[in-house]
Design a protein around this motif. Structure first.
Motif, PDB file in Angstrom:
ATOM      1  N   GLY A 174      -9.794   7.598  42.480  1.00 44.79           N
ATOM      2  CA  GLY A 174     -10.543   6.429  42.060  1.00 44.79           C
ATOM      3  C   GLY A 174     -11.636   6.823  41.575  1.00 44.79           C
ATOM      4  O   GLY A 174     -12.251   8.055  41.883  1.00 44.79           O
ATOM      5  N   VAL A 175     -12.534   6.197  40.468  1.00 49.35           N
ATOM      6  CA  VAL A 175     -13.661   6.685  40.014  1.00 49.35           C
ATOM      7  C   VAL A 175     -14.239   5.537  39.273  1.00 49.35           C
ATOM      8  O   VAL A 175     -13.739   4.678  38.751  1.00 49.35           O
ATOM      9  CB  VAL A 175     -13.286   7.809  38.766  1.00 49.35           C
ATOM     10  CG1 VAL A 175     -12.501   7.004  37.656  1.00 49.35           C
ATOM     11  CG2 VAL A 175     -14.667   8.142  38.123  1.00 49.35           C
ATOM     12  N   ALA A 176     -15.651   5.502  39.270  1.00 48.49           N
ATOM     13  CA  ALA A 176     -16.419   4.351  38.653  1.00 48.49           C
ATOM     14  C   ALA A 176     -15.975   4.403  37.228  1.00 48.49           C
ATOM     15  O   ALA A 176     -16.089   5.712  36.422  1.00 48.49           O
ATOM     16  CB  ALA A 176     -18.106   4.593  39.018  1.00 48.49           C
ATOM     17  N   ALA A 177     -15.982   3.438  36.518  1.00 49.40           N
ATOM     18  CA  ALA A 177     -15.697   3.305  35.111  1.00 49.40           C
ATOM     19  C   ALA A 177     -17.045   3.208  34.159  1.00 49.40           C
ATOM     20  O   ALA A 177     -17.465   2.455  33.724  1.00 49.40           O
ATOM     21  CB  ALA A 177     -15.092   1.981  34.808  1.00 49.40           C
ATOM     22  N   LYS A 178     -17.628   4.553  34.513  1.00 49.66           N
ATOM     23  CA  LYS A 178     -18.815   4.716  33.515  1.00 49.66           C
ATOM     24  C   LYS A 178     -18.871   6.346  33.327  1.00 49.66           C
ATOM     25  O   LYS A 178     -18.468   7.128  33.884  1.00 49.66           O
ATOM     26  CB  LYS A 178     -20.237   4.515  34.346  1.00 49.66           C
ATOM     27  CG  LYS A 178     -20.272   5.063  35.760  1.00 49.66           C
ATOM     28  CD  LYS A 178     -21.657   4.832  36.488  1.00 49.66           C
ATOM     29  CE  LYS A 178     -21.758   5.262  37.630  1.00 49.66           C
ATOM     30  NZ  LYS A 178     -23.024   4.721  38.145  1.00 49.66           N
ATOM     31  N   ALA A 179     -19.698   6.809  32.131  1.00 53.91           N
ATOM     32  CA  ALA A 179     -19.595   8.122  31.728  1.00 53.91           C
ATOM     33  C   ALA A 179     -19.796   9.195  32.672  1.00 53.91           C
ATOM     34  O   ALA A 179     -20.901   8.850  33.639  1.00 53.91           O
ATOM     35  CB  ALA A 179     -20.278   8.160  30.448  1.00 53.91           C
ATOM     36  N   GLY A 180     -19.276  10.225  32.937  1.00 53.87           N
ATOM     37  CA  GLY A 180     -19.684  11.168  33.668  1.00 53.87           C
ATOM     38  C   GLY A 180     -19.401  11.165  35.217  1.00 53.87           C
ATOM     39  O   GLY A 180     -19.918  12.075  35.999  1.00 53.87           O
ATOM     40  N   SER A 181     -18.577  10.224  35.474  1.00 54.93           N
ATOM     41  CA  SER A 181     -18.252   9.938  36.739  1.00 54.93           C
ATOM     42  C   SER A 181     -17.473  11.000  37.606  1.00 54.93           C
ATOM     43  O   SER A 181     -16.549  11.613  36.899  1.00 54.93           O
ATOM     44  CB  SER A 181     -17.607   8.564  37.280  1.00 54.93           C
ATOM     45  OG  SER A 181     -18.509   7.418  36.593  1.00 54.93           O
ATOM     46  N   THR A 182     -17.400  10.995  38.894  1.00 54.39           N
ATOM     47  CA  THR A 182     -16.674  12.083  39.584  1.00 54.39           C
ATOM     48  C   THR A 182     -15.475  11.529  40.351  1.00 54.39           C
ATOM     49  O   THR A 182     -15.933  10.620  41.248  1.00 54.39           O
ATOM     50  CB  THR A 182     -17.466  13.017  40.589  1.00 54.39           C
ATOM     51  OG1 THR A 182     -18.392  13.719  39.815  1.00 54.39           O
ATOM     52  CG2 THR A 182     -16.625  14.127  41.147  1.00 54.39           C
ATOM     53  N   PRO A 183     -14.117  11.627  40.057  1.00 57.77           N
ATOM     54  CA  PRO A 183     -13.236  11.023  40.889  1.00 57.77           C
ATOM     55  C   PRO A 183     -13.029  11.614  42.200  1.00 57.77           C
ATOM     56  O   PRO A 183     -13.416  12.766  42.652  1.00 57.77           O
ATOM     57  CB  PRO A 183     -11.883  11.340  40.126  1.00 57.77           C
ATOM     58  CG  PRO A 183     -12.316  11.787  38.691  1.00 57.77           C
ATOM     59  CD  PRO A 183     -13.619  12.329  38.822  1.00 57.77           C
ATOM     60  N   ALA A 184     -12.544  10.716  43.013  1.00 61.52           N
ATOM     61  CA  ALA A 184     -12.291  11.081  44.473  1.00 61.52           C
ATOM     62  C   ALA A 184     -10.924  10.485  44.731  1.00 61.52           C
ATOM     63  O   ALA A 184     -10.627   9.464  44.563  1.00 61.52           O
ATOM     64  CB  ALA A 184     -13.375  10.405  45.404  1.00 61.52           C
ATOM     65  N   VAL A 185     -10.135  11.323  45.811  1.00 62.74           N
ATOM     66  CA  VAL A 185      -9.000  10.871  46.464  1.00 62.74           C
ATOM     67  C   VAL A 185      -9.393   9.537  46.994  1.00 62.74           C
ATOM     68  O   VAL A 185     -10.231   9.293  47.676  1.00 62.74           O
ATOM     69  CB  VAL A 185      -8.491  11.633  47.498  1.00 62.74           C
ATOM     70  CG1 VAL A 185      -7.373  11.101  48.434  1.00 62.74           C
ATOM     71  CG2 VAL A 185      -8.347  13.335  46.689  1.00 62.74           C
ATOM     72  N   LEU A 186      -8.570   8.440  46.851  1.00 57.87           N
ATOM     73  CA  LEU A 186      -8.473   7.075  47.172  1.00 57.87           C
ATOM     74  C   LEU A 186      -8.132   6.976  48.641  1.00 57.87           C
ATOM     75  O   LEU A 186      -7.146   7.643  49.076  1.00 57.87           O
ATOM     76  CB  LEU A 186      -7.708   6.258  46.445  1.00 57.87           C
ATOM     77  CG  LEU A 186      -7.772   4.665  46.526  1.00 57.87           C
ATOM     78  CD1 LEU A 186      -9.081   4.251  45.806  1.00 57.87           C
ATOM     79  CD2 LEU A 186      -6.734   3.831  45.875  1.00 57.87           C
ATOM     80  N   ARG A 187      -8.905   6.324  49.380  1.00 49.05           N
ATOM     81  CA  ARG A 187      -8.725   6.265  50.744  1.00 49.05           C
ATOM     82  C   ARG A 187      -7.466   5.197  51.248  1.00 49.05           C
ATOM     83  O   ARG A 187      -7.563   4.068  50.889  1.00 49.05           O
ATOM     84  CB  ARG A 187      -9.973   5.986  51.588  1.00 49.05           C
ATOM     85  CG  ARG A 187      -9.677   5.675  53.139  1.00 49.05           C
ATOM     86  CD  ARG A 187     -10.845   5.842  54.012  1.00 49.05           C
ATOM     87  NE  ARG A 187     -11.885   4.691  53.665  1.00 49.05           N
ATOM     88  CZ  ARG A 187     -11.798   3.689  54.500  1.00 49.05           C
ATOM     89  NH1 ARG A 187     -10.932   3.719  55.505  1.00 49.05           N
ATOM     90  NH2 ARG A 187     -12.706   2.748  54.062  1.00 49.05           N
ATOM     91  N   LEU A 188      -6.524   5.715  51.811  1.00 50.37           N
ATOM     92  CA  LEU A 188      -5.468   4.781  52.163  1.00 50.37           C
ATOM     93  C   LEU A 188      -5.312   4.489  53.712  1.00 50.37           C
ATOM     94  O   LEU A 188      -5.171   5.630  54.404  1.00 50.37           O
ATOM     95  CB  LEU A 188      -4.121   5.529  51.484  1.00 50.37           C
ATOM     96  CG  LEU A 188      -4.018   5.481  50.264  1.00 50.37           C
ATOM     97  CD1 LEU A 188      -2.742   6.456  49.897  1.00 50.37           C
ATOM     98  CD2 LEU A 188      -4.014   4.359  49.440  1.00 50.37           C
ATOM     99  N   GLY A 189      -5.336   3.245  54.128  1.00 52.14           N
ATOM    100  CA  GLY A 189      -5.258   3.190  55.661  1.00 52.14           C
ATOM    101  C   GLY A 189      -4.441   2.254  55.825  1.00 52.14           C
ATOM    102  O   GLY A 189      -3.377   1.797  54.979  1.00 52.14           O
ATOM    103  N   SER A 190      -4.077   1.791  57.076  1.00 52.75           N
ATOM    104  CA  SER A 190      -2.800   1.034  57.493  1.00 52.75           C
ATOM    105  C   SER A 190      -3.598  -0.059  58.511  1.00 52.75           C
ATOM    106  O   SER A 190      -4.711   0.256  59.368  1.00 52.75           O
ATOM    107  CB  SER A 190      -1.854   1.750  57.944  1.00 52.75           C
ATOM    108  OG  SER A 190      -2.022   2.425  59.137  1.00 52.75           O
ATOM    109  N   TYR A 191      -2.502  -0.945  59.116  1.00 50.73           N
ATOM    110  CA  TYR A 191      -2.980  -1.773  60.108  1.00 50.73           C
ATOM    111  C   TYR A 191      -3.388  -0.910  61.584  1.00 50.73           C
ATOM    112  O   TYR A 191      -2.522   0.256  61.602  1.00 50.73           O
ATOM    113  CB  TYR A 191      -1.943  -2.703  60.603  1.00 50.73           C
ATOM    114  CG  TYR A 191      -2.054  -3.908  59.247  1.00 50.73           C
ATOM    115  CD1 TYR A 191      -2.896  -4.679  59.603  1.00 50.73           C
ATOM    116  CD2 TYR A 191      -0.601  -4.080  58.741  1.00 50.73           C
ATOM    117  CE1 TYR A 191      -2.853  -5.889  58.656  1.00 50.73           C
ATOM    118  CE2 TYR A 191      -0.847  -4.996  57.719  1.00 50.73           C
ATOM    119  CZ  TYR A 191      -1.837  -5.853  57.652  1.00 50.73           C
ATOM    120  OH  TYR A 191      -1.892  -7.070  56.678  1.00 50.73           O
ATOM    121  N   GLY A 192      -4.094  -1.392  62.356  1.00 47.89           N
ATOM    122  CA  GLY A 192      -4.265  -0.538  63.592  1.00 47.89           C
ATOM    123  C   GLY A 192      -3.150  -0.683  64.726  1.00 47.89           C
ATOM    124  O   GLY A 192      -3.281  -0.423  65.789  1.00 47.89           O
TER     125      GLY A 192
END
Length: 332
Positions: A174-192
């Motif tokens: 995921g990355v902010a939709a603006k110039a020069g942003s840095t992507p990061a791995v999208l956090r994926l979670g589940s039910y507890g």
């Protein structure tokens, strides 16, 4: 299918908890790139256009004859060339456009350019903005917009979610939709729930964001499953059904691909108590892939080997709307 302006939390929970069985379908890491036919484009890509400037874009009539039925439908087709079929015309973006996706308001396009980087642009190809550059050896594909409004439960966001193939390892970024942003791995979670299976962190691809709260559906290549992720419910998510290449409307109704009898079929799955799944292309003798849903929830578009087809979301006979082969998307 009916589109709603707001995805209800109860509907999202129900979608997560419902599991169905079917045949698994494995995807490649990137969208297959179709070639536009000579009759479907009127302007050659401008290879010298600056990738991050607001260059000009030309548009001309698409020569698809009776098979060019995209005008007035909001349907667009990107082909991995410099032109995008849009509203019955071929628009020159001045750079290679792969895997084009539209912001919810239809005012901005996101795509992967010829250098494999993530860009946005206006619908005429102008005001191109370089969001982020892909690292060497890493392939980015299939961006989707995640746009939400600020409220008591949501901080508000304007992000792009996409797939990264890092030497064979697939992850959602995921990355902010603006110039020069840095992507990061999208956090994926589940039910507890102690009995729940951990959500796989790799082999994920084909994200598709939907609804006012940025719910994301995606596919896991290894398991052949469609998954859901919901920021509004604190990352709660899990497998939904067997299939691949999912897309959803604001209510959580799904379309996806599943292999049947040696061919890829387009399926729909209602987000209601019955969770009924329907094969929309039961008579398919070729592969149909890459389905999307119109904003009003009435029409499904998908890719065939000889063009792009549509049919009613409730079922019906597929109609070829253009002989341009590429990735369909709905701008409006």
């Amino acid at each position: 299918m009916s589109a709603h302006t707001r995805l209800r939390r109860s509907a999202a929970v129900a979608l997560v908890s419902a599991l169905t069985t079917g045949s698994a379908l494995l995807l490649t890491a990137c969208d297959p790139e179709g070639e536009s036919t000579a009759s479907a484009t009127t302007a050659a890509p401008n290879a010298t256009a600056p990738a991050t400037s607001g260059g000009s874009a030309s548009a001309g009539p698409a020569k698809g004859g009776s098979l060019n039925k995209t005008a007035g439908t909001g349907l667009t087709v990107s082909t991995g060339t410099g032109t995008v079929l849009m509203d019955g015309r071929s628009v020159d973006f001045g750079t290679v456009v792969r895997d084009l996706a539209w912001s919810p308001d239809g005012k901005h396009a996101a795509f992967v350019d010829g250098n494999g980087n993530l860009q946005t642009a206006d619908p005429d190809g102008s005001h191109k903005t370089l969001i982020a550059k892909a690292p060497s050896g890493v392939t980015w594909s299939h961006p989707t917009w995640q746009v939400t409004s600020k409220d008591d439960y949501d901080e508000g966001r304007n992000n792009l979610i996409f797939t990264a193939d890092d030497h064979g390892t697939l992850r959602l970024l995921g990355v902010a939709a603006k110039a020069g942003s840095t992507p990061a791995v999208l956090r994926l979670g589940s039910y507890g729930d102690e009995d729940s299976k951990p959500v796989p962190q790799t082999a994920n691809q084909w994200p598709s964001s939907t609804g006012a709260h940025g719910t994301i559906v995606y596919a896991n290549q290894t398991e052949g499953q469609v998954y859901i992720r919901d920021d509004y419910l604190r990352q709660q998510g899990g497998p939904v059904t067997k299939g691949s290449q999912p897309a959803a409307d604001d209510q959580g109704d799904l379309v996806f691909v599943r292999s049947v009898g040696g061919h890829d079929h387009i399926f729909a799955r209602a987000n209601d108590e019955a969770r009924q799944e329907r094969d929309l292309t039961p008579d398919a003798t070729v592969d149909y892939t890459e389905p999307v849903i119109s904003h009003n929830g009435q029409t499904v578009a998908f890719r065939g080997p000889d063009g792009v087809y549509t049919l009613p979301a409730k079922g019906g006979k597929p109609e070829k709307v253009t002989d341009t082969v590429g990735l369909p998307a709905y701008r409006s």
